[in-house]
Design an enzyme around this catalytic site. Structure first.
Site, short mmCIF file in Angstrom:
data_model
loop_
_atom_site.label_atom_id
_atom_site.label_comp_id
_atom_site.label_asym_id
_atom_site.label_seq_id
_atom_site.Cartn_x
_atom_site.Cartn_y
_atom_site.Cartn_z
N GLY A 1 44.50 25.95 -23.80
CA GLY A 1 45.04 24.80 -23.35
C GLY A 1 43.93 23.86 -23.08
O GLY A 1 42.66 24.03 -23.34
N CYS A 2 44.49 22.59 -22.88
CA CYS A 2 43.42 21.32 -22.74
C CYS A 2 42.64 21.46 -21.66
O CYS A 2 41.35 21.24 -21.99
CB CYS A 2 44.31 19.98 -22.87
SG CYS A 2 45.65 20.00 -21.69
#
Lengths: 349, 349, 349, 349
Positions: free
Chosen positions: D158-159
């Site tokens: 994920g970011c």
């Protein structure tokens, strides 16, 4: 404390940005009591839950639209609706009033254009209430005070027309317009309303600049119509609207090639003559949208080279270009100082 | 019309954003007359030429700083100066007053920290007027009303401390803080003042986010000091400040690990108890800087999991975090309703 | 690894945004070796310390300007200097070259205007090297390929002219311009360079929109001059430039009243004829600055009503309107594919 | 020209920003041929009509999802789908492959969390393909190269985890984490995807800052899980995510109270040891989101006072925090230089 002689105001369609801004102004207006705010989508929801900046500042809730009741309890009704809806509401309001004096201010475009053919071409809608057009007064305050004062139905100007007309009226009033009158305007995203869309999606809009509705914006014939009331010479307006990556503000650049040469100093004097006593119009060297943001001011500059003139104006689209001017008109209609509730400056920076 | 009993106010150093915001509020305050605004750089320049949003709204011009004259004609003096300058001005003001009652509100950091060693460490300046520290009252209105009312010298809080302290005071007042208290705050660019610099250069700042002054921000000891007035347990504040690409607003996220577990619902009740009667503090689900921008409100939320708590707050750094709170304090000092001149909501959107 | 046949390139004045963007392109250009970058203010400073996005990507340091050395080690020299400085540098370069073939690309305005009187009027500078004007080729790639290929001195176009000329050249080439040609352009803040100033101070610029240099922008005579090379009919350009709250991008709206009526479909065909084989010019329905940001593309649209035409174009001012086009020209001058090093798309969103 | 040995790549769900960014990278990757891009909503629409920055740069059209065909023609498949959809697609892909070697890179969250109970708690979804979790390799390139190289199924991070883990891994690898690890991150609006919503409506987002999903963000357990692979001591991550008014970028501020005191200089050396040979991780004094925007770089700083440490990191959420890292992983999986197609710097300013 009992409030005497308060103007009782209802707002039909109060969940959008125009409604939000009307409430920001009217809830704090010393002569106004907001008695009803309607919504189709948010009946029974407290106002402060939709307009978070008003949280805890009012106990009002959105209600259904009951025209009979609204007419009964209101001295003035503001309509802040999508185009087309006022075509039904306004006849219904006056019918329900049965002669009771009621003042209506429509912030949409349904009663601005006098020519229903032009309306139908630009709005792609049949005009179903043409009998009200005769009495509808165009609410650009500074150029229509007498009409507004006497009127029961004010068609509040569009945001682009407000910026463009305040830039151009002194020229039109002197019959100086001729040929092409080129208007380029840039608007902030609040002009698109509260409904999310691709054009107002932050990742798309944040750094973007684009033109839209080229040759076909609904505000073009509105500008043409109003200028023609003053300028006898033939001329033709071309309005190009642009989306700029700001929230509030309309900045307008007008190019005109005057019907006769006037020295720049005399041109500035001419504008000064029209505007020096106008509280909300300020002649400046360089109008800036950020400087007027949040306020009812319109800043204007004028520069010329021979017969070529460039006029710039800056307004907040939601205030002078929308709800602020509507309140200014309401003040006039009720015999109040037109500045009442509107004297605050912009919140710059 | 003769104005009776107006508070005569001067502002020393009125060309910055703090001065601009003081003028936006005080020029329209019903009990205030601004009598003098000083500037070193712009003597004789009309206020509206520097603060363009005030153009045509006041005839004031910036003048030189003549402390004698200011004291003679003023009931209250606001100082909106770079850090360090009030160290000289404030002694000079009280000396010139010779016992005449005058109220001074300092918006800089010179009289906030009680411990001059801490001051000198963080401000890299010798404190030359320590004798005034005893009487200087910290102006966080909601937690110091009595002191402010009685005081002649209010040290108005820093912008980050205002957001952080309003988030944390209810916990501190219950002695719930212990160990690390982690504060992360993001500020808009207006906090950097009017002087252009690389960090506020639009091409650099417009899309940028960064931390700055890590472990060394001057506002950290200020927060520590004020919380210690309430919270007996030992605890240690770490403040990390960030530059965000907005103009107005400070958003604060506090993490604390409480000294004892309290159910989330009781924690919310606790905050409610402290804040439900505070006009300018609103408990909400999700504070947003855009919602309070332009207003004196501080929106606060509190969420917990076991003993871990996260509190968020949002203020406008120039209003509640600066000039608005200073006016709120002035109202208190003169026995006025503390809300006077500050009741308007934010201009959202 | 020894690199064969690399073009050795120097950049004079490489600390600004134009220099930054040249480095972003040239350091990754497969046929270029950047051998020298000069600076007055940052001698011996590593490039990545000034241009943080290039940190760790090059070992280059800024050096002093030693024209002799630059000429000796370079095949091409880019000048990215404030206006006026190339008037001295370019004669010095060619003198030092003593016949050695060297290609010079000037990104400033000193050699764009052929008429020194016009130059002196708009730049307020005496032109001290008029003997180079004859050989200086205007570097708008798509309309000057042959000249650029043969030239040793390319005057790279200004940012506004690039957007305006690519919008207008097809009309000019058909001699369709007449009377007033009205150009309105909006630029991002990166066009103002790296020096902080009030106009680019984030709190002032972030939500602002304004016109500047009305009737007096230096790029107006540049556009007029280049269009006159193609359009025999008399016509007169009026350029109004605007500051918009974005960083990269120039958006241009041209209004022209054509010398004869052409159906809109034929007008679109005409543009298609000029542009369908141009890699970097794309005919689209609605140009958007965000879509071309970071890239060398120019998106163009054309719409008409009778003889009235509106053409829109969008470019990145630092790429197609600056360093990208300069690299495109350099490619041509060295017989390379003009797209080399420039094929990447914009980084939208 | 026939291309030899190109990796044939398909993208399932290519109309979003993750898909857009994959295309921006893969269409210009020298060893990749994009053979298929699917969409549910835009079948048969040319890619350049949805991703306007790619207009005229590819002839690809979106097609329906035909897993059989995709498997047949592809060497690698990227999934850029809303959470939950890969739970069905990935089993279908490997089933259709019938042993044909195919590499799958999932950019969603379905295969990141090893514990299905945690997955189901945070994603509110039943995990229907737990048998693939064992083989799914977490794709944070710098800390998992060997696993990624051997894997057929990479769960791309994920970011927020990418930014947080790159800030924290050196501490975790030395078993220095203990107690509360406080992570505050701010993201740009592109992280919300292409669907317009109130939270990404420009008038709401443009000047706004807020926290969201407090104590409940899906990325919190992902960070906890990955750190636990290295750090044996017990510790507990609290992630607070914020929406900032920018488009690209995640900025992370980590506070940790180390399990033992280490002098700041040794701490910096420690980070240097881990990162000095990492091309895409740069130790800097002050990470800035604008500096890495558009690039695959992660800039990191570390500062300490006693046992308290603050680590900052900045990434572009769509590149290193999404599609760029996925391409970096793909390069590894196919034995290529992991930097291939990713070497360009950010487009700052």
């Amino acid at each position: 404390v009992v409030k005497f002689k308060m103007i009782k105001v209802s707002i039909i369609g109060a969940t959008g940005y125009t409604g939000s801004e009307l409430l920001r102004l009217l809830l704090f207006h010393e002569k106004v009591e907001v008695v009803k705010v309607t919504s189709r989508s948010d009946v029974e929801v407290p106002v402060g839950q939709i307009h978070r900046n008003l949280y805890k500042l009012t106990n009002l809730k959105f209600t259904e639209e009951d025209i009979e009741e609204i007419v009964e309890i209101s001295d003035a009704v503001f309509l802040a609706l999508p185009h087309g809806q006022a075509l039904e509401k306004i006849p219904a309001i006056f019918q329900a009033a049965k002669g009771k004096p009621i003042r209506v201010l429509d912030l949409g475009g349904d009663f601005r254009l006098k020519d229903t053919q032009v309306f139908e071409k630009y709005y792609k809608l049949k005009h179903t209430a043409p009998e009200f057009l005769k009495d509808a007064v165009y609410g650009l305050t500074e150029f229509n005070r007498e009409g507004i004062q006497k009127s029961n139905l004010v068609a509040c100007p569009g945001c682009f027309p407000t910026g463009a007309l305040l830039a151009l009226f002194p020229l039109a009033a002197e019959n100086l317009l001729t040929g092409d009158v080129i208007i380029n305007s840039a608007t902030g995203s609040s002009g698109s309303g509260t409904d999310p869309s691709e054009g107002t999606h932050h990742p798309e809009r944040a750094f973007d600049y684009k033109a839209y509705n080229v040759f076909s914006h609904r505000h073009q014939p509105e500008i043409q119509q109003e200028l023609e009331r003053f300028n006898g010479n033939p001329f033709e307006v071309t309005l190009t609207t642009h989306s700029a990556p700001m929230v509030r503000g309309i900045f307008t650049t007008v190019f005109a090639h005057l019907s006769k040469e006037i020295p720049e100093s005399r041109l500035k004097d001419l504008y000064c003559g029209y505007y020096e006593n106008e509280h909300f119009i300020r002649l400046v060297d360089q109008p800036r949208s950020a400087v007027v943001a949040g306020s009812n001011f319109c800043d204007v500059s004028v520069v010329s080279r021979g017969r070529k003139v460039i006029i710039n104006s800056a307004i907040d689209n939601l205030v002078k270009g929308g709800s602020g001017q509507a309140v200014q008109d309401m003040n006039l209609m009720f015999g109040l100082d037109e500045k009442m509730g509107l004297t605050f400056p912009g919140t710059h920076p």
